[in-house]
Design a protein around this motif. Structure first.
Motif, PDB file in Angstrom:
ATOM      1  N   ALA A   8       0.820  -1.296  -0.138  1.00 19.44           N
ATOM      2  CA  ALA A   8      -0.071   0.019   0.140  1.00 19.44           C
ATOM      3  C   ALA A   8       0.804   1.437   0.040  1.00 19.44           C
ATOM      4  CB  ALA A   8      -0.879   0.075   1.250  1.00 19.44           C
ATOM      5  N   LYS A   9       1.921   1.278   0.713  1.00 17.12           N
ATOM      6  CA  LYS A   9       2.848   2.437   0.957  1.00 17.12           C
ATOM      7  C   LYS A   9       3.471   2.691  -0.531  1.00 17.12           C
ATOM      8  CE  LYS A   9       6.993   3.884   3.231  1.00 17.12           C
ATOM      9  NZ  LYS A   9       7.908   3.498   3.910  1.00 17.12           N
ATOM     10  N   VAL A  10       3.849   1.758  -1.016  1.00 19.42           N
ATOM     11  CA  VAL A  10       4.600   1.783  -2.298  1.00 19.42           C
ATOM     12  C   VAL A  10       3.619   2.259  -3.616  1.00 19.42           C
ATOM     13  CG1 VAL A  10       5.716   0.664  -4.286  1.00 19.42           C
ATOM     14  CG2 VAL A  10       6.492  -0.001  -1.986  1.00 19.42           C
ATOM     15  N   ALA A  11       2.270   1.686  -3.519  1.00 18.68           N
ATOM     16  CA  ALA A  11       1.361   2.083  -4.457  1.00 18.68           C
ATOM     17  C   ALA A  11       0.803   3.261  -4.061  1.00 18.68           C
ATOM     18  CB  ALA A  11       0.182   1.066  -4.157  1.00 18.68           C
ATOM     19  N   LEU A  12       0.770   4.031  -3.080  1.00 18.22           N
ATOM     20  CA  LEU A  12       0.517   5.456  -2.759  1.00 18.22           C
ATOM     21  C   LEU A  12       1.414   6.268  -3.341  1.00 18.22           C
ATOM     22  CD1 LEU A  12      -1.066   5.214   0.781  1.00 18.22           C
ATOM     23  CD2 LEU A  12      -2.306   5.761  -1.280  1.00 18.22           C
ATOM     24  N   ALA A  33       7.645  -3.208 -12.686  1.00 18.77           N
ATOM     25  CA  ALA A  33       6.353  -4.050 -13.238  1.00 18.77           C
ATOM     26  C   ALA A  33       5.401  -4.308 -11.790  1.00 18.77           C
ATOM     27  CB  ALA A  33       6.583  -5.172 -13.927  1.00 18.77           C
ATOM     28  N   GLN A  34       6.072  -4.553 -10.873  1.00 21.26           N
ATOM     29  CA  GLN A  34       5.546  -5.032  -9.564  1.00 21.26           C
ATOM     30  C   GLN A  34       4.728  -3.629  -8.923  1.00 21.26           C
ATOM     31  OE1 GLN A  34       5.449  -8.350  -7.812  1.00 21.26           O
ATOM     32  NE2 GLN A  34       3.468  -6.953  -7.361  1.00 21.26           N
ATOM     33  N   ILE A  35       5.374  -2.770  -9.068  1.00 21.20           N
ATOM     34  CA  ILE A  35       4.993  -1.262  -8.622  1.00 21.20           C
ATOM     35  C   ILE A  35       3.596  -0.955  -9.404  1.00 21.20           C
ATOM     36  CG2 ILE A  35       5.304   1.111  -8.304  1.00 21.20           C
ATOM     37  CD1 ILE A  35       8.188   0.451  -7.847  1.00 21.20           C
ATOM     38  N   THR A  36       3.850  -1.118 -10.567  1.00 23.98           N
ATOM     39  CA  THR A  36       2.809  -0.728 -11.506  1.00 23.98           C
ATOM     40  C   THR A  36       1.328  -1.643 -11.258  1.00 23.98           C
ATOM     41  OG1 THR A  36       4.164  -0.124 -13.492  1.00 23.98           O
ATOM     42  CG2 THR A  36       1.936  -0.561 -13.996  1.00 23.98           C
ATOM     43  N   GLN A  37       1.795  -2.911 -10.963  1.00 23.95           N
ATOM     44  CA  GLN A  37       0.445  -3.864 -10.630  1.00 23.95           C
ATOM     45  C   GLN A  37       0.098  -3.331  -9.231  1.00 23.95           C
ATOM     46  OE1 GLN A  37       1.768  -7.808 -10.299  1.00 23.95           O
ATOM     47  NE2 GLN A  37      -0.208  -8.530  -9.717  1.00 23.95           N
ATOM     48  N   TRP A  38       0.878  -3.164  -8.393  1.00 23.68           N
ATOM     49  CA  TRP A  38       0.035  -2.636  -6.973  1.00 23.68           C
ATOM     50  C   TRP A  38      -0.720  -1.498  -7.170  1.00 23.68           C
ATOM     51  CZ3 TRP A  38       5.302  -3.546  -3.819  1.00 23.68           C
ATOM     52  CH2 TRP A  38       5.593  -4.902  -3.824  1.00 23.68           C
ATOM     53  N   LYS A  39      -0.040  -0.527  -7.966  1.00 21.11           N
ATOM     54  CA  LYS A  39      -0.776   0.926  -8.125  1.00 21.11           C
ATOM     55  C   LYS A  39      -2.325   0.380  -8.816  1.00 21.11           C
ATOM     56  CE  LYS A  39      -0.752   5.017 -10.904  1.00 21.11           C
ATOM     57  NZ  LYS A  39       0.235   5.841 -11.990  1.00 21.11           N
ATOM     58  N   LYS A  40      -2.261  -0.496  -9.796  1.00 23.60           N
ATOM     59  CA  LYS A  40      -3.550  -0.737 -10.430  1.00 23.60           C
ATOM     60  C   LYS A  40      -4.498  -1.394  -9.447  1.00 23.60           C
ATOM     61  CE  LYS A  40      -1.795  -1.185 -14.941  1.00 23.60           C
ATOM     62  NZ  LYS A  40      -1.391  -2.208 -16.020  1.00 23.60           N
ATOM     63  N   GLN A  41      -3.838  -2.366  -8.557  1.00 28.02           N
ATOM     64  CA  GLN A  41      -4.731  -3.133  -7.826  1.00 28.02           C
ATOM     65  C   GLN A  41      -5.294  -2.121  -6.464  1.00 28.02           C
ATOM     66  OE1 GLN A  41      -1.874  -5.935  -6.013  1.00 28.02           O
ATOM     67  NE2 GLN A  41      -2.801  -7.475  -7.182  1.00 28.02           N
ATOM     68  N   LEU A  42      -4.482  -1.223  -6.021  1.00 31.12           N
ATOM     69  CA  LEU A  42      -4.972  -0.035  -5.246  1.00 31.12           C
ATOM     70  C   LEU A  42      -6.215   0.730  -5.784  1.00 31.12           C
ATOM     71  CD1 LEU A  42      -4.761   1.196  -2.495  1.00 31.12           C
ATOM     72  CD2 LEU A  42      -3.161   2.686  -3.126  1.00 31.12           C
ATOM     73  N   LEU A  43      -5.821   1.246  -7.005  1.00 30.80           N
ATOM     74  CA  LEU A  43      -6.787   2.189  -7.572  1.00 30.80           C
ATOM     75  C   LEU A  43      -8.182   1.234  -7.998  1.00 30.80           C
ATOM     76  CD1 LEU A  43      -4.613   4.098 -10.166  1.00 30.80           C
ATOM     77  CD2 LEU A  43      -5.746   4.953  -8.252  1.00 30.80           C
ATOM     78  N   ALA A  44      -8.050  -0.136  -8.291  1.00 38.08           N
ATOM     79  CA  ALA A  44      -9.051  -0.787  -8.587  1.00 38.08           C
ATOM     80  C   ALA A  44     -10.069  -0.963  -7.403  1.00 38.08           C
ATOM     81  CB  ALA A  44      -8.780  -2.179  -9.233  1.00 38.08           C
ATOM     82  N   SER A  45      -9.460  -0.959  -6.281  1.00 40.27           N
ATOM     83  CA  SER A  45     -10.156  -1.493  -5.054  1.00 40.27           C
ATOM     84  C   SER A  45     -10.295  -0.113  -4.033  1.00 40.27           C
ATOM     85  CB  SER A  45      -9.502  -2.478  -4.285  1.00 40.27           C
ATOM     86  OG  SER A  45      -8.197  -2.091  -3.834  1.00 40.27           O
ATOM     87  N   ALA A  46     -10.013   0.809  -4.439  1.00 36.86           N
ATOM     88  CA  ALA A  46     -10.184   2.234  -3.447  1.00 36.86           C
ATOM     89  C   ALA A  46     -11.638   2.608  -3.486  1.00 36.86           C
ATOM     90  CB  ALA A  46      -9.415   3.255  -4.122  1.00 36.86           C
ATOM     91  N   SER A  47     -12.475   2.342  -4.162  1.00 37.85           N
ATOM     92  CA  SER A  47     -13.839   2.586  -4.188  1.00 37.85           C
ATOM     93  C   SER A  47     -14.605   1.622  -3.041  1.00 37.85           C
ATOM     94  CB  SER A  47     -14.817   2.468  -5.226  1.00 37.85           C
ATOM     95  OG  SER A  47     -14.878   1.172  -5.760  1.00 37.85           O
ATOM     96  N   GLY A  48     -13.771   0.489  -2.772  1.00 32.79           N
ATOM     97  CA  GLY A  48     -14.193  -0.646  -1.814  1.00 32.79           C
ATOM     98  C   GLY A  48     -14.319   0.034  -0.379  1.00 32.79           C
TER      99      GLY A  48
END
Length: 96
Positions: A8-12, A33-48
């Protein structure tokens, strides 16, 4: 394996955009690639993060209504049995 807090820290940090990808790779010792993936995951689940409170509130309200209905039912049953006991054993009921 990285902990969810670290991800979460890296994605933020990636979302903030204050550091370049190269700086983030160097600072966090994680591939781009890992940072990009975590960023996408965070953005996709943010509304939750906001939906879960609404769902929890709705669920709590439903539970409260069910419990109030149960209390009402048990009160009615108790009153009914108490009246029956009074008819059978007088106003004070049977003394044990």
């Amino acid at each position: 394996m990285h902990k969810p807090d670290f991800k979460a820290k890296v994605a933020l940090e990636a979302i903030k955009g204050e550091l370049t990808m190269a700086e983030m790779v160097k600072n966090f010792d994680v591939q781009a690639a890992q940072i990009t993936q975590w960023k996408k995951q965070l953005l996709a689940s943010a509304s939750g993060a906001f939906d879960s409170n609404d769902n929890a509130t709705d669920e709590s309200e439903k539970t409260i209504q069910e419990l109030h209905a149960k209390i009402g039912q048990l009160t009615m049953e108790n009153d009914f049995l108490e009246r029956g006991l009074e008819r059978t054993h007088g106003p004070r009921g049977k003394k044990w």
